[in-house]
Design a protein around this motif. Structure first.
Motif, PDB file in Angstrom:
ATOM      1  N   THR A 127       0.816  -1.201   0.000  1.00 17.71           N
ATOM      2  CA  THR A 127       0.000   0.000   0.000  1.00 17.71           C
ATOM      3  C   THR A 127       0.859   1.266   0.000  1.00 17.71           C
ATOM      4  O   THR A 127       0.488   2.268  -0.615  1.00 17.71           O
ATOM      5  CB  THR A 127      -0.957  -0.013   1.216  1.00 17.71           C
ATOM      6  N   LEU A 128       2.024   1.225   0.649  1.00 19.25           N
ATOM      7  CA  LEU A 128       2.891   2.405   0.709  1.00 19.25           C
ATOM      8  C   LEU A 128       3.689   2.645  -0.576  1.00 19.25           C
ATOM      9  O   LEU A 128       4.323   3.683  -0.710  1.00 19.25           O
ATOM     10  CB  LEU A 128       3.843   2.298   1.905  1.00 19.25           C
ATOM     11  N   ASN A 129       3.653   1.705  -1.513  1.00 18.38           N
ATOM     12  CA  ASN A 129       4.365   1.880  -2.779  1.00 18.38           C
ATOM     13  C   ASN A 129       3.712   3.048  -3.534  1.00 18.38           C
ATOM     14  O   ASN A 129       2.517   3.008  -3.820  1.00 18.38           O
ATOM     15  CB  ASN A 129       4.272   0.595  -3.601  1.00 18.38           C
ATOM     16  N   PRO A 130       4.487   4.087  -3.885  1.00 15.51           N
ATOM     17  CA  PRO A 130       3.893   5.236  -4.579  1.00 15.51           C
ATOM     18  C   PRO A 130       3.278   4.876  -5.937  1.00 15.51           C
ATOM     19  O   PRO A 130       2.397   5.580  -6.419  1.00 15.51           O
ATOM     20  CB  PRO A 130       5.044   6.223  -4.742  1.00 15.51           C
ATOM     21  N   GLN A 131       3.708   3.771  -6.553  1.00 17.29           N
ATOM     22  CA  GLN A 131       3.148   3.356  -7.839  1.00 17.29           C
ATOM     23  C   GLN A 131       1.864   2.533  -7.698  1.00 17.29           C
ATOM     24  O   GLN A 131       1.171   2.310  -8.674  1.00 17.29           O
ATOM     25  CB  GLN A 131       4.167   2.527  -8.609  1.00 17.29           C
ATOM     26  N   ALA A 132       1.557   2.076  -6.489  1.00 19.95           N
ATOM     27  CA  ALA A 132       0.367   1.243  -6.275  1.00 19.95           C
ATOM     28  C   ALA A 132      -0.886   2.046  -6.595  1.00 19.95           C
ATOM     29  O   ALA A 132      -0.929   3.255  -6.365  1.00 19.95           O
ATOM     30  CB  ALA A 132       0.322   0.748  -4.838  1.00 19.95           C
ATOM     31  N   PRO A 133      -1.913   1.383  -7.118  1.00 19.25           N
ATOM     32  CA  PRO A 133      -3.186   2.082  -7.359  1.00 19.25           C
ATOM     33  C   PRO A 133      -3.706   2.660  -6.039  1.00 19.25           C
ATOM     34  O   PRO A 133      -3.517   2.070  -4.977  1.00 19.25           O
ATOM     35  CB  PRO A 133      -4.121   0.988  -7.867  1.00 19.25           C
ATOM     36  N   LYS A 134      -4.354   3.814  -6.133  1.00 18.31           N
ATOM     37  CA  LYS A 134      -4.843   4.521  -4.939  1.00 18.31           C
ATOM     38  C   LYS A 134      -6.370   4.580  -4.941  1.00 18.31           C
ATOM     39  O   LYS A 134      -6.996   4.738  -5.978  1.00 18.31           O
ATOM     40  CB  LYS A 134      -4.297   5.954  -4.911  1.00 18.31           C
ATOM     41  N   PHE A 135      -6.939   4.504  -3.756  1.00 13.99           N
ATOM     42  CA  PHE A 135      -8.388   4.618  -3.605  1.00 13.99           C
ATOM     43  C   PHE A 135      -8.854   6.052  -3.825  1.00 13.99           C
ATOM     44  O   PHE A 135     -10.028   6.298  -4.041  1.00 13.99           O
ATOM     45  CB  PHE A 135      -8.814   4.116  -2.222  1.00 13.99           C
ATOM     46  N   THR A 136      -7.922   7.006  -3.784  1.00 14.58           N
ATOM     47  CA  THR A 136      -8.275   8.410  -3.980  1.00 14.58           C
ATOM     48  C   THR A 136      -8.415   8.782  -5.455  1.00 14.58           C
ATOM     49  O   THR A 136      -8.928   9.843  -5.767  1.00 14.58           O
ATOM     50  CB  THR A 136      -7.222   9.319  -3.320  1.00 14.58           C
TER      51      THR A 136
END
Length: 182
Positions: free
Chosen positions: A112-121
């Motif tokens: 979840t902390l990976n900046p490239q991971a998809p975000k819920f925002t």
């Protein structure tokens, strides 16, 4: 009037959220992809999921809105794509964001902390390919030979393919080792 305690309120919110997530999993795997195995598998982890959304096109959203179990929650938990026919569910299990696609393809897992991971925002996506980040697509979560698991990765993708072990057994082992849910 009875006085509510903050921890009771947060516990009630958590229970409601888990119920909504279970309903979304039921409807998604019944109406969008008709896959009882994946439905059963993810329902068994639903109590550990914190964030949850569906990503897909307009017709998929309309299908979900027609189901009374989740209709009132669809707008707040749906991210629309501009192109493509597939859909996906995205959810958080502790420190990982997982994406399960409507096709039988692969499960994608990101820290979840990976900046490239998809975000819920993120409010909308051009297509689901934005959820399939290249390094995850090219790195299998688990390497196995027969019933022996050779190695685990914290991030990557894994196909839903059975061998000497079912994909459910493989995913359970990965979740136990990398997420800590037994």
């Amino acid at each position: 009037a009875p006085v509510s305690h903050p921890n009771e309120i947060s516990q009630a919110i958590q229970i409601l959220n888990q119920w909504i997530i279970q309903q979304f999993i039921n409807v998604f795997f019944e109406k969008c992809i008709n896959d009882p195995r994946r439905k059963r598998f993810w329902l068994s982890y639903s109590k550990h999921m914190t964030q949850f959304c569906v990503i897909g096109n307009g017709p998929t959203k309309r299908t979900l809105l027609k189901d009374d179990r989740i209709a009132e929650f669809v707008n707040s938990r749906y991210k629309q794509t501009r192109i493509g026919d597939d859909s996906a569910i995205m959810f958080t299990l502790r420190n990982h964001t997982l994406v399960e696609f409507s096709d039988m393809g692969k499960l994608y897992a990101y820290k979840t902390l990976n900046p490239q991971a998809p975000k819920f925002t993120t409010n909308s996506y051009t297509s689901l390919s934005q959820l399939k980040i290249a390094y995850a697509a090219n790195n299998q979560l688990i390497y196995r030979t027969g019933r022996t698991i050779k190695s685990y990765r914290e991030e990557g993708s894994q196909p839903h393919s059975d061998g000497e072990m079912t994909w459910e057994e493989v995913f359970r082992k990965w979740i136990a080792v990398n997420i800590g849910i037994l």
